[in-house]
Design a protein around this motif. Sequence first.
Motif, PDB file in Angstrom:
ATOM      1  N   ASN A 194      33.051  30.683  19.257  1.00  0.00           N
ATOM      2  CA  ASN A 194      34.101  30.505  20.259  1.00  0.00           C
ATOM      3  C   ASN A 194      34.055  29.140  20.917  1.00  0.00           C
ATOM      4  OD1 ASN A 194      35.244  33.139  20.010  1.00  0.00           O
ATOM      5  ND2 ASN A 194      33.416  33.924  21.002  1.00  0.00           N
ATOM      6  N   THR A 195      33.812  28.096  20.145  1.00  0.00           N
ATOM      7  CA  THR A 195      33.777  26.752  20.727  1.00  0.00           C
ATOM      8  C   THR A 195      35.159  26.326  21.202  1.00  0.00           C
ATOM      9  OG1 THR A 195      34.057  25.806  18.525  1.00  0.00           O
ATOM     10  CG2 THR A 195      31.804  26.005  19.363  1.00  0.00           C
ATOM     11  N   HIS A 196      36.201  26.897  20.631  1.00  0.00           N
ATOM     12  CA  HIS A 196      37.558  26.547  21.044  1.00  0.00           C
ATOM     13  C   HIS A 196      37.897  27.079  22.437  1.00  0.00           C
ATOM     14  CE1 HIS A 196      37.766  30.492  19.165  1.00  0.00           C
ATOM     15  NE2 HIS A 196      38.843  30.719  19.890  1.00  0.00           N
ATOM     16  N   LEU A 197      37.081  27.966  22.981  1.00  0.00           N
ATOM     17  CA  LEU A 197      37.338  28.514  24.310  1.00  0.00           C
ATOM     18  C   LEU A 197      36.623  27.762  25.422  1.00  0.00           C
ATOM     19  CD1 LEU A 197      37.162  32.323  23.561  1.00  0.00           C
ATOM     20  CD2 LEU A 197      39.187  30.905  23.847  1.00  0.00           C
ATOM     21  N   LYS A 198      35.908  26.715  25.097  1.00  0.00           N
ATOM     22  CA  LYS A 198      35.200  25.937  26.116  1.00  0.00           C
ATOM     23  C   LYS A 198      36.171  24.942  26.742  1.00  0.00           C
ATOM     24  CE  LYS A 198      30.756  26.394  23.878  1.00  0.00           C
ATOM     25  NZ  LYS A 198      29.666  25.732  23.190  1.00  0.00           N
ATOM     26  N   LEU A 199      37.063  25.477  27.554  1.00  0.00           N
ATOM     27  CA  LEU A 199      38.086  24.660  28.206  1.00  0.00           C
ATOM     28  C   LEU A 199      37.799  24.565  29.688  1.00  0.00           C
ATOM     29  CD1 LEU A 199      41.337  26.012  26.553  1.00  0.00           C
ATOM     30  CD2 LEU A 199      40.168  23.899  26.063  1.00  0.00           C
ATOM     31  N   GLY A 200      38.037  23.421  30.219  1.00  0.00           N
ATOM     32  CA  GLY A 200      37.925  23.219  31.652  1.00  0.00           C
ATOM     33  C   GLY A 200      39.293  22.880  32.230  1.00  0.00           C
ATOM     34  N   PHE A 201      39.312  22.659  33.502  1.00  0.00           N
ATOM     35  CA  PHE A 201      40.561  22.332  34.205  1.00  0.00           C
ATOM     36  C   PHE A 201      41.201  21.071  33.634  1.00  0.00           C
ATOM     37  CE2 PHE A 201      42.704  20.281  37.851  1.00  0.00           C
ATOM     38  CZ  PHE A 201      43.649  21.263  38.120  1.00  0.00           C
ATOM     39  N   GLU A 202      40.379  20.067  33.346  1.00  0.00           N
ATOM     40  CA  GLU A 202      40.901  18.791  32.836  1.00  0.00           C
ATOM     41  C   GLU A 202      41.472  18.928  31.439  1.00  0.00           C
ATOM     42  OE1 GLU A 202      37.740  19.165  33.953  1.00  0.00           O
ATOM     43  OE2 GLU A 202      37.951  18.263  35.942  1.00  0.00           O
TER      44      GLU A 202
END
Length: 161
Positions: A45-53
Amino acid sequence: MGLEEKADTKIFMDEEGYDRSHSPALSDLDKSLEKIPNRDPHELNTHLKLGFEDVIAEPASTHSFDKVWICSHALFELSKYLIYKLLTLFLAIPLALVAGILFAVLSCLHIWIVVPFIRSCLMVLPPIQGVWKSLTELFVTPVCRSIGRCFASVDIHLVHE
């Protein structure tokens, strides 16, 4: 943007004067936080490592007020954290149960039905291949040879005008 940090504090410590035997003891909570296991060791699930930016970005030409940016960032992170925790509280155990049942059924079908069926077909195919080869040589080969002899006498000459 008003979020710059300034580090003016510096600590100088003499290595010889520091007694390592009196280091502060960590509480059980601190020890457990240090040893958090990697729950995604295969990085599925590396594609889910999202932040605000990664989701919301303001170009240099248009900026909102700093307080609005900070509050929206905080609300984004807080809502992402709380909603995820809430959804996993209610859905994680039932979905894990469903996934476990699904993979158990698929494993059982594969082990007890699919593989024996394929092995049976591979065991039965050699005799069928011999029968098929005999039928082909008996019926199809004479017809193809006859048609080939008929067309062997045809001679085509191309003339360009």
